[in-house]
Design a protein around this motif. Structure first.
Motif, PDB file in Angstrom:
ATOM      1  N   TYR A  73     -12.678  24.556 -20.779  1.00  0.00           N
ATOM      2  CA  TYR A  73     -12.889  24.374 -22.218  1.00  0.00           C
ATOM      3  C   TYR A  73     -11.554  24.475 -22.942  1.00  0.00           C
ATOM      4  O   TYR A  73     -10.720  25.330 -22.628  1.00  0.00           O
ATOM      5  CB  TYR A  73     -13.827  25.444 -22.768  1.00  0.00           C
ATOM      6  CG  TYR A  73     -15.254  25.333 -22.276  1.00  0.00           C
ATOM      7  CD1 TYR A  73     -16.208  24.625 -22.996  1.00  0.00           C
ATOM      8  CD2 TYR A  73     -15.643  25.943 -21.076  1.00  0.00           C
ATOM      9  CE1 TYR A  73     -17.513  24.525 -22.548  1.00  0.00           C
ATOM     10  CE2 TYR A  73     -16.949  25.849 -20.621  1.00  0.00           C
ATOM     11  CZ  TYR A  73     -17.879  25.132 -21.368  1.00  0.00           C
ATOM     12  OH  TYR A  73     -19.172  25.027 -20.916  1.00  0.00           O
TER      13      TYR A  73
ATOM     14  N   TRP B 185     -16.270  24.468 -15.238  1.00  0.00           N
ATOM     15  CA  TRP B 185     -15.928  23.840 -16.502  1.00  0.00           C
ATOM     16  C   TRP B 185     -14.638  24.406 -17.084  1.00  0.00           C
ATOM     17  O   TRP B 185     -14.365  25.598 -16.990  1.00  0.00           O
ATOM     18  CB  TRP B 185     -17.053  24.033 -17.526  1.00  0.00           C
ATOM     19  CG  TRP B 185     -18.393  23.562 -17.076  1.00  0.00           C
ATOM     20  CD1 TRP B 185     -19.497  24.332 -16.819  1.00  0.00           C
ATOM     21  CD2 TRP B 185     -18.793  22.213 -16.823  1.00  0.00           C
ATOM     22  NE1 TRP B 185     -20.553  23.550 -16.435  1.00  0.00           N
ATOM     23  CE2 TRP B 185     -20.149  22.237 -16.420  1.00  0.00           C
ATOM     24  CE3 TRP B 185     -18.134  20.982 -16.901  1.00  0.00           C
ATOM     25  CZ2 TRP B 185     -20.847  21.084 -16.105  1.00  0.00           C
ATOM     26  CZ3 TRP B 185     -18.834  19.828 -16.575  1.00  0.00           C
ATOM     27  CH2 TRP B 185     -20.171  19.890 -16.188  1.00  0.00           C
TER      28      TRP B 185
ATOM     29  N   SER C 214     -22.725  26.485 -25.347  1.00  0.00           N
ATOM     30  CA  SER C 214     -21.789  25.756 -24.490  1.00  0.00           C
ATOM     31  C   SER C 214     -22.494  24.756 -23.577  1.00  0.00           C
ATOM     32  O   SER C 214     -21.854  23.831 -23.066  1.00  0.00           O
ATOM     33  CB  SER C 214     -20.949  26.735 -23.654  1.00  0.00           C
ATOM     34  OG  SER C 214     -21.768  27.512 -22.816  1.00  0.00           O
TER      35      SER C 214
ATOM     36  N   ARG D  75     -15.115  20.001 -23.406  1.00  0.00           N
ATOM     37  CA  ARG D  75     -15.430  20.529 -22.074  1.00  0.00           C
ATOM     38  C   ARG D  75     -15.059  19.473 -21.034  1.00  0.00           C
ATOM     39  O   ARG D  75     -15.437  18.314 -21.139  1.00  0.00           O
ATOM     40  CB  ARG D  75     -16.914  20.873 -21.939  1.00  0.00           C
ATOM     41  CG  ARG D  75     -17.266  21.443 -20.549  1.00  0.00           C
ATOM     42  CD  ARG D  75     -18.702  21.948 -20.463  1.00  0.00           C
ATOM     43  NE  ARG D  75     -19.673  20.866 -20.557  1.00  0.00           N
ATOM     44  CZ  ARG D  75     -20.749  20.894 -21.352  1.00  0.00           C
ATOM     45  NH1 ARG D  75     -20.971  21.925 -22.152  1.00  0.00           N
ATOM     46  NH2 ARG D  75     -21.592  19.884 -21.376  1.00  0.00           N
TER      47      ARG D  75
ATOM     48  N   LEU E 232     -22.762  21.382 -25.985  1.00  0.00           N
ATOM     49  CA  LEU E 232     -21.571  21.293 -26.823  1.00  0.00           C
ATOM     50  C   LEU E 232     -21.546  20.018 -27.657  1.00  0.00           C
ATOM     51  O   LEU E 232     -21.226  20.041 -28.853  1.00  0.00           O
ATOM     52  CB  LEU E 232     -20.324  21.376 -25.929  1.00  0.00           C
ATOM     53  CG  LEU E 232     -18.969  21.226 -26.607  1.00  0.00           C
ATOM     54  CD1 LEU E 232     -18.715  22.393 -27.551  1.00  0.00           C
ATOM     55  CD2 LEU E 232     -17.857  21.132 -25.571  1.00  0.00           C
TER      56      LEU E 232
ATOM     57  N   SER F  55     -15.165  28.500 -17.220  1.00  0.00           N
ATOM     58  CA  SER F  55     -16.485  29.107 -17.066  1.00  0.00           C
ATOM     59  C   SER F  55     -16.497  30.017 -15.846  1.00  0.00           C
ATOM     60  O   SER F  55     -15.724  29.827 -14.896  1.00  0.00           O
ATOM     61  CB  SER F  55     -17.554  28.030 -16.920  1.00  0.00           C
ATOM     62  OG  SER F  55     -17.329  27.242 -15.760  1.00  0.00           O
TER      63      SER F  55
END
Length: 313
Positions: A86, A84, A160, A107, A163, A79
């Protein structure tokens, strides 16, 4: 035995995607060469300061089953705030293919602590890997979003921030094939608010053709197909989706085994040029299996002919 032992070492556990730099750390994801067991999909956080391994996260847990490879060509996605990590994962063995976090979009925190995960409903298709790196994107009017390509031919789109609640949209773009070639990483154009992705084979319904697909993110944050340019090889065999790129209003799309690169107007979907119309000496042969790159007004293409081809733009 721990997963740092020889059974988990190369060549059974290998790095498929690119390392991802965030601050002073690099995140590295692992899979295997075509499901050769034993292997254990994982993300490793490594310090660039001293090379120390800071944390590991295993798709199937520290003592779980084999599998859970992370195959995405772009590695993991981070991110913008660096908070974060992913990822999207492949299947586990032997039977519960999506347990515990196999075939999920996941995540993690920056120190690789699980925060949220989701697996779309299981289909009748065996081996529904996410052979993908999640695309993180956002428009001025919308919340942060995520898109991931699954081998079933579906593109899944998430908010997001939520999620774990599941997808907000999904599209049957390609076709579920034994080769599972609907994989890779889409490209996002923040100017036009569009997502671009390659589709190796016509969908079963024929609604979406092979080639390049553009999705438009609407003002209400819904997503719809803007255009679909049927170019390149229409193949349900070994022709993976090569991640396109977009630069200065042009999408560049490489067609795998077709050895062609197409330049396409990002707004209209009109083909501008293709490398196979160039003189023989300027063409790529043997296939193109990596994304093109634009640098300083030139397009660079790495071919299976062991050459890097440069084209002026």
């Amino acid at each position: 035995m721990t997963r740092d032992d020889a059974a988990n070492a190369s060549p059974k556990t290998i790095v498929f995607g690119s390392p991802t730099l965030s601050g002073s750390d690099i995140y590295i994801a692992t899979a295997s060469p075509c499901d050769v067991r034993p292997y254990h999909g994982q993300i490793v956080r490594v310090s660039t300061t001293n090379g120390a391994i800071l944390q590991r996260w295993y798709t199937t847990g520290a003592t779980g089953p084999d599998g859970g490879g992370i195959w995405g060509p772009g590695g993991v996605s981070i991110s913008p705030n660096g908070r974060w990590v992913y990822t999207a994962t492949g299947h586990a063995f032997p039977n519960a293919q999506n347990a515990p976090y196999a075939e999920h979009v996941v995540r993690l925190t920056a120190d690789l602590t699980l925060d949220a995960a989701n697996a779309p409903p299981l289909s009748t298709t065996i081996d529904v890997d996410f052979g993908a790196t999640p695309l993180l994107f956002q428009t001025a009017a919308c919340h942060p979003m995520l898109a991931a390509m699954q081998k079933t031919g579906r593109l899944y789109i998430y908010d997001s921030n939520t999620l774990a609640d599941g997808t907000i949209y999904s599209f049957q773009i390609g076709r579920s094939t034994p080769a599972g070639n609907f994989i890779g990483l889409p490209a996002f154009d923040p100017v036009l608010n569009r997502i671009y992705l390659g589709n190796p084979v016509d969908s079963s319904s024929g609604i979406v053709r092979h080639g390049l697909v553009a999705l438009s993110v609407q003002s209400d944050c819904s997503v719809a197909i803007a255009w679909n340019l049927p170019v390149g090889v229409n193949s349900a065999g070994q022709n993976p989706s090569i991640s396109p790129i977009v630069a200065n209003g042009v999408v560049y799309y490489a067609d795998g085994i077709g050895s062609e690169v197409f330049a396409v107007d990002a707004q209209s979907g009109a083909q501008l040029w293709v490398t196979n119309n160039l003189p023989d000496a300027d063409r790529v042969t043997g296939g193109i299996f990596t994304s093109p790159t634009v640098v300083n007004g030139q397009l660079f293409v790495a071919g299976a002919d062991h050459k890097i081809h440069a084209y002026g733009l």
